[in-house]
Write a protein that holds these residues in place. Structure first.
Motif, short mmCIF file in Angstrom:
data_model
loop_
_atom_site.label_atom_id
_atom_site.label_comp_id
_atom_site.label_asym_id
_atom_site.label_seq_id
_atom_site.Cartn_x
_atom_site.Cartn_y
_atom_site.Cartn_z
N ARG A 1 -12.16 7.93 38.76
CA ARG A 1 -13.11 7.47 37.60
C ARG A 1 -13.14 8.70 36.85
O ARG A 1 -13.61 8.42 35.79
CB ARG A 1 -14.41 7.23 38.30
N LYS B 1 -24.37 15.55 45.05
CA LYS B 1 -23.57 14.76 44.42
C LYS B 1 -22.59 13.82 44.97
O LYS B 1 -22.50 12.53 44.62
CB LYS B 1 -22.56 15.77 43.33
N ASP C 1 -22.36 4.23 51.14
CA ASP C 1 -23.11 4.99 51.90
C ASP C 1 -23.64 4.16 53.24
O ASP C 1 -23.42 4.78 54.18
CB ASP C 1 -24.25 5.70 51.19
N SER D 1 -24.73 10.77 46.15
CA SER D 1 -25.17 10.07 45.08
C SER D 1 -24.01 9.05 44.69
O SER D 1 -24.18 7.74 44.20
CB SER D 1 -25.79 10.78 43.87
N LEU D 2 -22.71 9.74 44.73
CA LEU D 2 -21.44 8.99 44.24
C LEU D 2 -21.47 7.82 45.38
O LEU D 2 -20.89 6.77 45.07
CB LEU D 2 -20.44 9.89 44.20
N THR E 1 -12.89 6.56 49.66
CA THR E 1 -13.98 6.55 48.35
C THR E 1 -13.80 7.79 47.55
O THR E 1 -13.80 7.92 46.43
CB THR E 1 -15.23 6.98 49.11
N ILE F 1 -13.47 7.97 43.43
CA ILE F 1 -14.11 9.14 42.87
C ILE F 1 -13.28 9.77 41.78
O ILE F 1 -13.76 10.16 40.87
CB ILE F 1 -14.96 9.98 43.73
N SER G 1 -30.01 13.59 50.11
CA SER G 1 -29.94 12.52 48.94
C SER G 1 -29.62 13.15 47.52
O SER G 1 -29.28 12.51 46.54
CB SER G 1 -31.09 11.51 48.80
N GLN H 1 -23.62 6.45 47.13
CA GLN H 1 -24.56 5.33 46.93
C GLN H 1 -24.24 4.41 45.76
O GLN H 1 -24.51 3.50 45.59
CB GLN H 1 -26.13 6.17 46.62
N ASP H 2 -23.47 5.03 44.58
CA ASP H 2 -23.23 4.23 43.43
C ASP H 2 -22.12 3.27 44.00
O ASP H 2 -21.91 2.47 43.30
CB ASP H 2 -22.93 5.35 42.30
N LEU H 3 -21.09 3.68 44.61
CA LEU H 3 -20.13 3.05 45.20
C LEU H 3 -20.71 1.90 46.17
O LEU H 3 -19.75 1.07 46.52
CB LEU H 3 -19.05 3.63 45.67
N GLY H 4 -21.81 2.12 46.71
CA GLY H 4 -22.20 1.24 47.87
C GLY H 4 -21.49 1.44 49.31
O GLY H 4 -21.60 0.82 50.28
#
Length: 112
Positions: free
Chosen positions: A111, A29, A40, A32-33, A104, A108, A26, A35-38
């Motif tokens: 961004r 990086k 995961d 975590s990216l 994904t 990334i 978790s 998870q930010d994008l949803g």
């Protein structure tokens, strides 16, 4: 049949390892990216489904090893049809996982 049994057993093990390692990493990086994008949870869902499908393919391959190549009974046909259907479904799930990962990674990279 034995080749498919080996392939599906290895795929089951690798996908289950990925499924169990993603929550453990978790602090990564990439995780975590995700998870930010949803994505995961989408990835975990797809990994779980494909692991289950490859496990079913392994079981059906093992059962099909007990039938002879010339066997034409209804059980042999049913098991062979189920085996092929689950193998195609599992392979398509793996391609969906790869597509999700590439999409994904594309998001990334845009961004930054």
């Amino acid at each position: 049949m034995s080749g498919t049994l080996s392939y599906s057993a290895i795929a089951t093990a690798l996908l289950f390892a990925c499924f169990s390692l993603i929550p453990a990493l978790s602090n990564s990086k990439l995780i975590s990216l995700l998870q930010d994008l949803g994505t995961d949870m989408k990835l975990m869902d797809r990994l779980l489904v494909s692991t289950f499908l490859f496990f079913v393919v392994s079981i059906l391959s093992l059962i099909n090893l007990f039938f002879t190549a010339q066997d034409t009974c209804i059980f042999s046909k049913i098991f062979c049809s189920l085996w092929l259907a689950f193998l195609v479904a599992a392979t398509s799930e793996v391609f969906q996982i790869l597509g999700l990962m590439f999409t994904t990674l594309k998001v990334i990279s845009t961004r930054r």
